[in-house]
Design a protein around this motif. Structure first.
Motif, PDB file in Angstrom:
ATOM      1  N   GLN A 274     -19.394   4.521  19.829  1.00 17.20           N
ATOM      2  CA  GLN A 274     -18.403   5.487  20.332  1.00 17.20           C
ATOM      3  C   GLN A 274     -19.072   6.798  20.717  1.00 17.20           C
ATOM      4  O   GLN A 274     -19.858   7.371  19.954  1.00 17.20           O
ATOM      5  CB  GLN A 274     -17.302   5.770  19.312  1.00 17.20           C
TER       6      GLN A 274
ATOM      7  N   LEU B 136      -1.690   1.137  12.392  1.00 14.13           N
ATOM      8  CA  LEU B 136      -0.965   0.496  11.287  1.00 14.13           C
ATOM      9  C   LEU B 136      -0.596  -0.961  11.582  1.00 14.13           C
ATOM     10  O   LEU B 136       0.538  -1.377  11.402  1.00 14.13           O
ATOM     11  CB  LEU B 136       0.276   1.304  10.904  1.00 14.13           C
TER      12      LEU B 136
ATOM     13  N   GLY C  20      -8.287  -0.472  12.253  1.00  9.89           N
ATOM     14  CA  GLY C  20      -9.128   0.514  11.596  1.00  9.89           C
ATOM     15  C   GLY C  20      -9.143   0.216  10.110  1.00  9.89           C
ATOM     16  O   GLY C  20      -9.927  -0.582   9.595  1.00  9.89           O
ATOM     17  N   ARG C  21      -8.188   0.829   9.421  1.00 16.09           N
ATOM     18  CA  ARG C  21      -8.180   0.764   7.956  1.00 16.09           C
ATOM     19  C   ARG C  21      -8.108  -0.661   7.414  1.00 16.09           C
ATOM     20  O   ARG C  21      -8.675  -0.955   6.362  1.00 16.09           O
ATOM     21  CB  ARG C  21      -6.999   1.604   7.447  1.00 16.09           C
TER      22      ARG C  21
ATOM     23  N   SER D 262     -12.971   2.479  15.920  1.00 18.89           N
ATOM     24  CA  SER D 262     -14.009   3.417  15.483  1.00 18.89           C
ATOM     25  C   SER D 262     -13.592   4.158  14.214  1.00 18.89           C
ATOM     26  O   SER D 262     -12.488   4.698  14.135  1.00 18.89           O
ATOM     27  CB  SER D 262     -14.242   4.440  16.600  1.00 18.89           C
TER      28      SER D 262
ATOM     29  N   LYS E 165     -10.628   5.399  24.931  1.00 22.70           N
ATOM     30  CA  LYS E 165      -9.528   5.691  24.006  1.00 22.70           C
ATOM     31  C   LYS E 165      -8.855   6.957  24.506  1.00 22.70           C
ATOM     32  O   LYS E 165      -9.516   7.998  24.655  1.00 22.70           O
ATOM     33  CB  LYS E 165     -10.097   5.901  22.600  1.00 22.70           C
TER      34      LYS E 165
END
Ligand SMILES: Cc1cc2nc3c(=O)[nH]c(=O)nc-3n(C[C@H](O)[C@H](O)[C@H](O)COP(=O)(O)O)c2cc1C
Length: 683
Positions: A126, A322, A344-345, A51, A244
């Motif tokens: 979410q 990460l 994510g990123r 999310s 989560k």
């Protein structure tokens, strides 16, 4: 397929497409691309989009850019997508969130779900509320919470939810889940991490209620248990329910690994949870753990996730944090540390991450550099954006390759930093003849200097991608050449692009004699010199900071490895003001550990002196003078300024002339890649 100009040359077209697609047959990551049963669903692979707030909704409605953003991540290979948080209870009024509780949103929700689900990707919305912990400055008068305790960062004291408020909220969340299901969503993820409302209920640090929603772990979990039950009753067993949870929130007296295991065990025992995921940090001094960067190890939370696995046997577990590389992701799955990979990123930077990995084209992935500019964008109320993906949110973002231009031009680029290289590879891929001159023997310009500093190594992904794409597209690089206007003119270019960067300006007010002596170097020159030094230096290094960006602080850390003492002197009232808060907290944490000293509101000016190793600085407001002793190095980081005369000398070299990146206006990494991208597409 790329868009084309009408005048087409089939051979040129074929070469153009081949350049993009050429890739060696590679490893296919069998674990990453194995299907997985989650609840009643079968995911086509293990890639889950975590999310992330996009700020692409407008007026609380689903927009086309929002749909496009998610559909592109599905098309690009994700098997599961968790959306940004939506407003699912009536009290949730945030302007940037889609209002699911409002029946008028249904048409948009249905289009959103359809666009993603038809790509064989399950879409979950979410559900959460920030509670007292909103990632914004200042007190938040609309905040609700478990208890009347101040938020650790903003000191917001929330309105305490009454039992009636909680019951209404649960009904609303269940109704909204039902609406999402009707509109085609496969499920919802409840986020009880990141210091937000559900996390606040779970934590003994944030929840001191004396009613049935507080007290022991059972009481603190009750809200989530009731919510899981209510959603399951409303939506049935086919509806996917993800959770989560905090893995270790980094707050003394809150939720460390043992409590996290107890909470997960209790919630999993409801039998309603289809998958679990653990995040780290909270909305507190530990916020930096929310988005780990390369100042620490890669995939830093996998070990803890693996430990927590024992507490929740049988439920699919998502590793998060990460993870940027397909081999890394496959390895996590292979050793059984997790069942799903949350990205994510990495998926902001390249929506086709999965597709490229599956085809052995991992070298074509534009990798996340973990700079957290994406997070800075959304917390500053801008749409999601990325340093290494100038096309976030555009329709053609997946595996984008430039469209061919009918008219081939000769383009000369002066400067092979990230702005110049972005323009260069795109112009070459558009079919132009492109020659790029770089003064250094390696490309990447000043960004390359940053990659040698602590936490900076990931930045090389920007120019590595550009170099590879340029090579495929036939870009001619002339490195180690300081091109003069005459050299450029001799090539008779149609277009000249100057991307020669900018230099740190002499600090306003610094005694001019220091410059004439050449004794005080700028930080870049200093770091370039010190790269060759390995021996520890005795004495104090002073860094005068009028920059406030990440590289300055990474340099300070580097200096600390060499010098006995490092002091940052800044005229501002704090350091790292222009760095995203998540990164800023990390800087403060490391500075404390490394014992790097900071003198704020301190200036170096005409009243200052540097004699016999004593640097005299002046308080900006009070005027009092203070000495720093044993100074063996003084360096400065200041706003950069381009050399206008040098740039202007190229203006007459071609009929078309552009100045880009720092040479145009000194700015951020994101500004540089975006500018190069725009001009590369313009010519
Ligand atoms: C720009 C941005 C926005 C985010 N917004 C949310 C959010 O609204 N809800 C949430 O649970 N996590 C949010 N996260 C956290 C991510 O879901 C994820 O936990 C975190 O980015 C670590 O994963 P990564 O290292 O793969 O990026 C956000 C992360 C980023 C980068």
């Amino acid at each position: 397929m790329s868009r084309r100009d009408p005048a087409r040359d089939p051979a040129r077209d074929a070469a153009h497409d081949a350049a993009r697609d050429a890739a060696p047959a590679g490893v296919r990551y069998p674990h990453l691309f194995a299907p997985l049963a989650v609840g009643a669903h079968r995911l086509r692979n293990r890639i889950a989009h975590a999310s992330m707030t996009t700020r692409m909704s407008v007026n609380r409605r689903v927009t086309e850019p929002l749909i496009q953003y998610y559909a592109n991540r599905a098309r690009g290979g994700a098997g599961l997508i968790v959306t940004e948080p939506v407003s699912a209870a009536r009290f949730q009024q945030a302007p940037q969130k889609v209002r699911v509780w409002d029946p008028e949103s249904e048409a948009g929700l249905a289009r959103w779900a359809q666009a993603v689900e038809r790509e064989d990707c399950r879409l979950l919305a979410q559900i959460q509320d920030p509670g007292r912990g909103r990632h914004e400055r200042g007190r938040n008068p609309e905040a609700v919470g478990a208890s009347a305790l101040p938020d650790d960062l903003s000191w917001t004291v929330p309105h305490v939810l009454s039992i009636g408020d909680i019951e209404r909220m649960i009904v609303d969340f269940a109704d909204s889940s039902r609406r999402l299901q009707r509109c085609g969503f496969s499920g919802v993820e409840l986020s009880a991490a990141h210091g937000h409302l559900f996390h606040q209920f779970l934590s003994p640090w944030m929840n001191i209620r004396e009613d049935r929603y507080g007290g022991d772990v059972e009481g603190r979990c009750r809200l989530l248990c009731e919510l899981l039950d209510a959603i399951r009753s409303a939506c049935g067993s086919e509806f996917m329910l993800g959770l989560k949870l905090p893995g270790d929130d980094g707050i003394e007296g809150s939720i460390a690994a043992a409590q996290a295991a107890a909470i997960a065990r209790l919630l999993n025992a409801t039998g309603q949870v289809d998958y679990l995921c653990f995040a780290q940090g909270s909305h507190a001094a530990s916020l930096d753990r929310h988005l780990p960067d390369l100042h620490g190890p890669r995939a830093p939370y996998v070990a803890l996730t693996q430990t927590l696995k024992d507490a929740v046997p049988g439920v699919p577990l998502m590793a998060l944090g990460l993870i940027t590389d397909p081999a890394e992701a496959d390895g996590i799955l292979a050793r059984g540390a997790a069942d799903l990979i949350g990205l994510g990123r990495a998926l902001v930077t390249d929506p086709a991450w999965g597709m490229k990995a599956s085809r052995g084209r991992e070298a074509d992935i534009r990798y996340c550099v973990s700079c957290n500019s994406c997070w800075a964008a959304i917390t500053e109320h801008r749409a999601l954006a990325c340093d290494n993906n100038p096309r976030v949110g555009l329709a053609d973002e997946v595996d984008w390759w430039p469209a061919l231009r009918a008219q081939r031009k000769r383009v000369v680029i002066v400067g092979t930093g990230i702005a110049g290289m972005e323009a260069a590879w795109i112009a070459a891929a558009r079919g132009h003849e492109v020659i790029a001159f770089g003064e250094g023997i390696e490309l990447g310009g000043k960004t390359r200097l940053l990659t040698a500093l602590p936490g900076g190594e990931g930045l090389s992904s920007i120019y590595d991608y550009q170099a590879l794409a340029g090579k495929k597209a036939g870009l001619r690089l002339e490195l180690g050449v300081r091109a003069a206007p005459a050299d450029v003119r001799a090539l008779a270019p149609d277009v000249v692009i100057v991307a020669c960067g900018a230099a740190m300006a002499w600090p306003h007010g610094f005694p001019i004699a220091w410059r004439e002596d050449g004794l005080v170097p700028d930080l870049r020159a200093c770091m370039a010199q010190l790269r060759k030094v390995t021996q520890r230096q005795s004495g104090t290094a002073v860094l005068f900071d009028m920059d406030a960006t990440e590289g300055t602080y990474a340099s300070a850390e580097y200096l600390r490895r060499l010098f006995d003492r490092v002091v940052i002197v800044t005229p501002r009232d704090r350091i790292a003001e222009d760095v995203p808060l998540v990164n800023r907290l990390g800087i403060l944490r490391r500075f404390a550990k490394l014992k790097i000293d900071v003198m704020t509101l301190a200036s170096i000016d005409a009243d200052s002196s540097l004699e016999d190793g004593v640097l005299r600085v002046r308080h900006v407001y009070g005027g009092a003078l203070e000495d720093i002793v044993n100074v063996v190095l003084l360096t400065y980081a200041t706003p950069r300024a381009p050399d206008l005369a040098a740039i202007e000398a190229f203006a007459s070299c071609a009929p078309e002339f552009h100045v880009i990146g720092d040479a145009y206006a000194p700015g951020s990494t994101m500004a540089a890649t975006a500018h190069g991208h725009r001009i590369g597409n313009l010519i």
